[in-house]
Motif scaffolding. Structure first.
Motif, PDB file in Angstrom:
ATOM      1  N   GLY A 174       0.856  -1.185   0.000  1.00  0.00           N
ATOM      2  CA  GLY A 174       0.000   0.000   0.000  1.00  0.00           C
ATOM      3  C   GLY A 174       0.888   1.230   0.000  1.00  0.00           C
ATOM      4  N   ILE A 175       0.750   2.059  -1.023  1.00  0.00           N
ATOM      5  CA  ILE A 175       1.588   3.259  -1.120  1.00  0.00           C
ATOM      6  C   ILE A 175       0.765   4.467  -0.698  1.00  0.00           C
ATOM      7  N   ASP A 176       1.136   5.040   0.452  1.00  0.00           N
ATOM      8  CA  ASP A 176       0.434   6.201   1.013  1.00  0.00           C
ATOM      9  C   ASP A 176      -1.061   5.876   1.193  1.00  0.00           C
ATOM     10  N   ALA A 177      -1.973   6.839   0.976  1.00  0.00           N
ATOM     11  CA  ALA A 177      -3.427   6.628   1.136  1.00  0.00           C
ATOM     12  C   ALA A 177      -3.722   5.789   2.378  1.00  0.00           C
ATOM     13  N   PRO A 178      -3.246   6.201   3.569  1.00  0.00           N
ATOM     14  CA  PRO A 178      -3.318   5.316   4.742  1.00  0.00           C
ATOM     15  C   PRO A 178      -4.734   4.985   5.188  1.00  0.00           C
ATOM     16  N   ASP A 179      -5.663   5.932   5.081  1.00  0.00           N
ATOM     17  CA  ASP A 179      -7.021   5.646   5.553  1.00  0.00           C
ATOM     18  C   ASP A 179      -7.671   4.536   4.744  1.00  0.00           C
ATOM     19  N   PHE A 180      -7.271   4.386   3.486  1.00  0.00           N
ATOM     20  CA  PHE A 180      -7.775   3.295   2.654  1.00  0.00           C
ATOM     21  C   PHE A 180      -6.888   2.058   2.795  1.00  0.00           C
ATOM     22  N   LYS A 210       1.567 -11.296   2.935  1.00  0.00           N
ATOM     23  CA  LYS A 210       2.587 -10.358   3.412  1.00  0.00           C
ATOM     24  C   LYS A 210       2.232  -8.945   2.967  1.00  0.00           C
ATOM     25  N   THR A 211       2.374  -7.979   3.883  1.00  0.00           N
ATOM     26  CA  THR A 211       1.963  -6.602   3.580  1.00  0.00           C
ATOM     27  C   THR A 211       3.051  -5.597   3.950  1.00  0.00           C
ATOM     28  N   ILE A 212       3.146  -4.562   3.119  1.00  0.00           N
ATOM     29  CA  ILE A 212       4.072  -3.441   3.344  1.00  0.00           C
ATOM     30  C   ILE A 212       3.297  -2.151   3.170  1.00  0.00           C
ATOM     31  N   HIS A 213       3.570  -1.185   4.036  1.00  0.00           N
ATOM     32  CA  HIS A 213       3.005   0.156   3.830  1.00  0.00           C
ATOM     33  C   HIS A 213       4.152   1.107   3.516  1.00  0.00           C
ATOM     34  N   TYR A 214       4.083   1.715   2.336  1.00  0.00           N
ATOM     35  CA  TYR A 214       5.147   2.585   1.817  1.00  0.00           C
ATOM     36  C   TYR A 214       4.693   4.030   1.964  1.00  0.00           C
ATOM     37  N   VAL A 215       5.405   4.804   2.720  1.00  0.00           N
ATOM     38  CA  VAL A 215       5.140   6.196   3.147  1.00  0.00           C
ATOM     39  C   VAL A 215       4.372   6.166   4.466  1.00  0.00           C
ATOM     40  N   SER A 216       5.067   6.466   5.519  1.00  0.00           N
ATOM     41  CA  SER A 216       4.442   6.426   6.843  1.00  0.00           C
ATOM     42  C   SER A 216       3.378   7.507   6.993  1.00  0.00           C
ATOM     43  N   VAL A 241       6.896  -1.144   7.511  1.00  0.00           N
ATOM     44  CA  VAL A 241       6.622   0.220   7.050  1.00  0.00           C
ATOM     45  C   VAL A 241       7.890   0.751   6.398  1.00  0.00           C
ATOM     46  N   LEU A 242       7.739   1.368   5.244  1.00  0.00           N
ATOM     47  CA  LEU A 242       8.855   2.024   4.567  1.00  0.00           C
ATOM     48  C   LEU A 242       8.700   3.526   4.755  1.00  0.00           C
ATOM     49  N   SER A 243       9.633   4.137   5.464  1.00  0.00           N
ATOM     50  CA  SER A 243       9.524   5.567   5.773  1.00  0.00           C
ATOM     51  C   SER A 243      10.450   6.378   4.884  1.00  0.00           C
ATOM     52  N   LEU A 244       9.985   7.583   4.549  1.00  0.00           N
ATOM     53  CA  LEU A 244      10.774   8.490   3.717  1.00  0.00           C
ATOM     54  C   LEU A 244      11.667   9.402   4.548  1.00  0.00           C
ATOM     55  N   LEU A 245      11.351   9.546   5.840  1.00  0.00           N
ATOM     56  CA  LEU A 245      12.021  10.521   6.694  1.00  0.00           C
ATOM     57  C   LEU A 245      12.646   9.816   7.896  1.00  0.00           C
ATOM     58  N   PRO A 246      13.867  10.174   8.284  1.00  0.00           N
ATOM     59  CA  PRO A 246      14.569   9.424   9.335  1.00  0.00           C
ATOM     60  C   PRO A 246      13.900   9.489  10.697  1.00  0.00           C
ATOM     61  N   PHE A 247      13.290  10.637  11.049  1.00  0.00           N
ATOM     62  CA  PHE A 247      12.686  10.719  12.377  1.00  0.00           C
ATOM     63  C   PHE A 247      11.446   9.825  12.488  1.00  0.00           C
ATOM     64  N   GLU A 248      10.858   9.445  11.339  1.00  0.00           N
ATOM     65  CA  GLU A 248       9.740   8.504  11.374  1.00  0.00           C
ATOM     66  C   GLU A 248      10.206   7.134  11.852  1.00  0.00           C
ATOM     67  N   LYS A 249      11.346   6.676  11.348  1.00  0.00           N
ATOM     68  CA  LYS A 249      11.863   5.371  11.786  1.00  0.00           C
ATOM     69  C   LYS A 249      12.150   5.379  13.288  1.00  0.00           C
ATOM     70  N   ASP A 250      12.676   6.470  13.791  1.00  0.00           N
ATOM     71  CA  ASP A 250      12.931   6.575  15.227  1.00  0.00           C
ATOM     72  C   ASP A 250      11.649   6.353  16.017  1.00  0.00           C
ATOM     73  N   PHE A 251      10.544   6.918  15.522  1.00  0.00           N
ATOM     74  CA  PHE A 251       9.253   6.772  16.192  1.00  0.00           C
ATOM     75  C   PHE A 251       8.799   5.311  16.182  1.00  0.00           C
ATOM     76  N   TYR A 252       8.908   4.650  15.027  1.00  0.00           N
ATOM     77  CA  TYR A 252       8.508   3.244  14.928  1.00  0.00           C
ATOM     78  C   TYR A 252       9.391   2.350  15.786  1.00  0.00           C
ATOM     79  N   ASP A 253      10.694   2.645  15.801  1.00  0.00           N
ATOM     80  CA  ASP A 253      11.607   1.861  16.630  1.00  0.00           C
ATOM     81  C   ASP A 253      11.223   1.956  18.102  1.00  0.00           C
ATOM     82  N   LYS A 254      10.812   3.145  18.520  1.00  0.00           N
ATOM     83  CA  LYS A 254      10.406   3.347  19.916  1.00  0.00           C
ATOM     84  C   LYS A 254       9.220   2.461  20.275  1.00  0.00           C
ATOM     85  N   HIS A 255       8.340   2.241  19.292  1.00  0.00           N
ATOM     86  CA  HIS A 255       7.156   1.404  19.525  1.00  0.00           C
ATOM     87  C   HIS A 255       7.356  -0.038  19.067  1.00  0.00           C
TER      88      HIS A 255
END
Length: 388
Positions: free
Chosen positions: A101-107, A121-127, A148-162
């Motif tokens: 799933g590329i972006d469009a998170p609500d869908f 198997k599922t991947i979400h591209y763009v956090s 989850v594939l993130s475009l921005l480094p601080f997003e990965k930090d957030f996911y790692d925390k959780h």
């Protein structure tokens, strides 16, 4: 919905769903890299024109999902639910090797959840912006996705925390935009004079944004031109429709102001300019990568602003500042968006040296330049080859 998918290790099936043009561009880059490893792979789901030219099979038109705003979504909720239900049924009957799933998170996240429950198997591209608001969505994302594939480094930090699997892939814009954007070359391309200062007026790519921001932008431009008659104004518009809206509002608010409207050449306009007066959004990241100073503005409808003020807990709202974790560029929000505040900020950036700012923009560019499509494809292939 009649396609039958076939699967083997040499010709895997990648299901992809994108909801707008930016997702189509990401999907195209991902497909191009995957095809180098799997030239006989099948790609199916919902894609845009760029993906379809590469052989993607769309089960529904991408425009079905290109809906923004609470009222607009509610008006199309039955159709959106039908599309999602149809995709769930189709992919369960014709199982892809990986769903992306590329972006469009609500869908897409709801779709990913149903498919993952069926062992796909599922991947979400763009956090999604879970780090900004509706933070509890991360628990649904964890249930719905294998990665989850993130475009921005601080997003990965957030996911790692959780403790949610996330791969930082970099941003495709940082790959596409050169480290140095030549101002003279851009002006030659657009037939703009070399010697004048140029301010780009960029009130947004959506009709609502443009209608809320253009009046204070034009009022500021009128005053700036009174102070400097050599100052030129350009307005990049994403479409003829937005250009028509711009012209009508300009006739209303600043009929005598000379503004050159340029359609579908936003990056060239930014490169040709000395400063940008812009709406917030991805365009501010483009501006940082092109290395141009900017003043960022945003105005919501009153109800949305009140909700956002309550829900969103961020020190900054623009990507350059979030990436730098400090105030690189000025931000004006809601009632602050007025000529009295805009003009001094623009003048400070039009007429003063910006070397230090460019150094910060270079740092951001290098941080995000990771060959995003290749990194995303590697994450997809790694998941593809992971045993269930």
């Amino acid at each position: 919905m009649s396609s039958t998918l076939t699967t083997n290790t040499l010709s895997p099936v990648f299901a992809i769903v994108v909801g707008e043009h930016s997702g189509d561009t990401l999907g195209l880059g991902l497909m191009q890299v995957l095809k180098t490893d799997y030239p006989d792979a099948q790609f199916i789901g919902i894609g845009g024109a760029k993906m379809e030219k590469l052989g993607f099979e769309s089960l529904f038109a991408m425009e079905e999902l290109a809906v923004m705003g609470i009222v607009e979504v509610l008006g199309r909720i039955h159709r959106l639910l039908y599309v999602r239900k149809s995709l769930v049924h189709h992919f369960i009957q014709n199982r892809p090797d990986v769903f992306i799933g590329i972006d469009a998170p609500d869908f897409n996240i709801g779709l990913e959840l149903r498919l993952k429950e069926q062992g796909i198997k599922t991947i979400h591209y763009v956090s999604p912006s879970v780090w900004a608001w509706r933070e509890k969505r991360i628990f649904k994302i964890a249930k719905a996705t294998d990665m989850v594939l993130s475009l921005l480094p601080f997003e990965k930090d957030f996911y790692d925390k959780h403790q949610v699997p996330c791969t930082f892939v970099g941003h495709p814009l940082a790959d596409d935009i050169p480290m140095v954007s030549d101002k003279k070359q851009a002006r030659d391309q657009l037939s703009l004079p070399i010697e004048n200062k140029i301010l780009a007026l960029m009130p947004g790519s959506r009709g609502g944004e443009l209608s809320r921001l253009l009046e204070p932008f034009l009022q500021s431009a009128v005053q700036l031109q009174k102070e400097d008659e050599t100052l030129l104004f350009v307005a990049p518009m994403v479409s003829e429709k937005r250009a028509e809206q711009f012209s009508k509002l300009k006739l209303q608010f600043a009929p005598n102001l000379k503004v050159q409207v340029i359609i579908d050449q936003t990056q060239a306009v930014m490169a040709a300019s000395d400063c940008l007066l812009t709406a917030s959004g991805t365009v501010t990241l483009e501006a940082a990568l092109i290395k141009r100073p900017m003043v960022i503005c945003y105005k919501f409808t009153l109800l949305t602003y009140l909700l956002a003020k309550w829900l969103v807990k961020l020190k900054w709202f623009s990507l350059p500042n979030l990436l730098a974790n400090k105030t690189l560029v000025p931000e004006l929000l809601q009632d602050e968006v007025c000529s009295e505040k805009i003009i001094p900020l623009v003048k400070a950036r039009l007429y003063h040296d910006q070397t230090q700012l460019n150094d910060s923009f270079n740092t951001i560019h290098q941080q995000l330049k990771c060959n995003a499509s290749k990194q995303a494809a590697k994450a997809v292939i790694d998941l593809l080859n992971t045993p269930n």
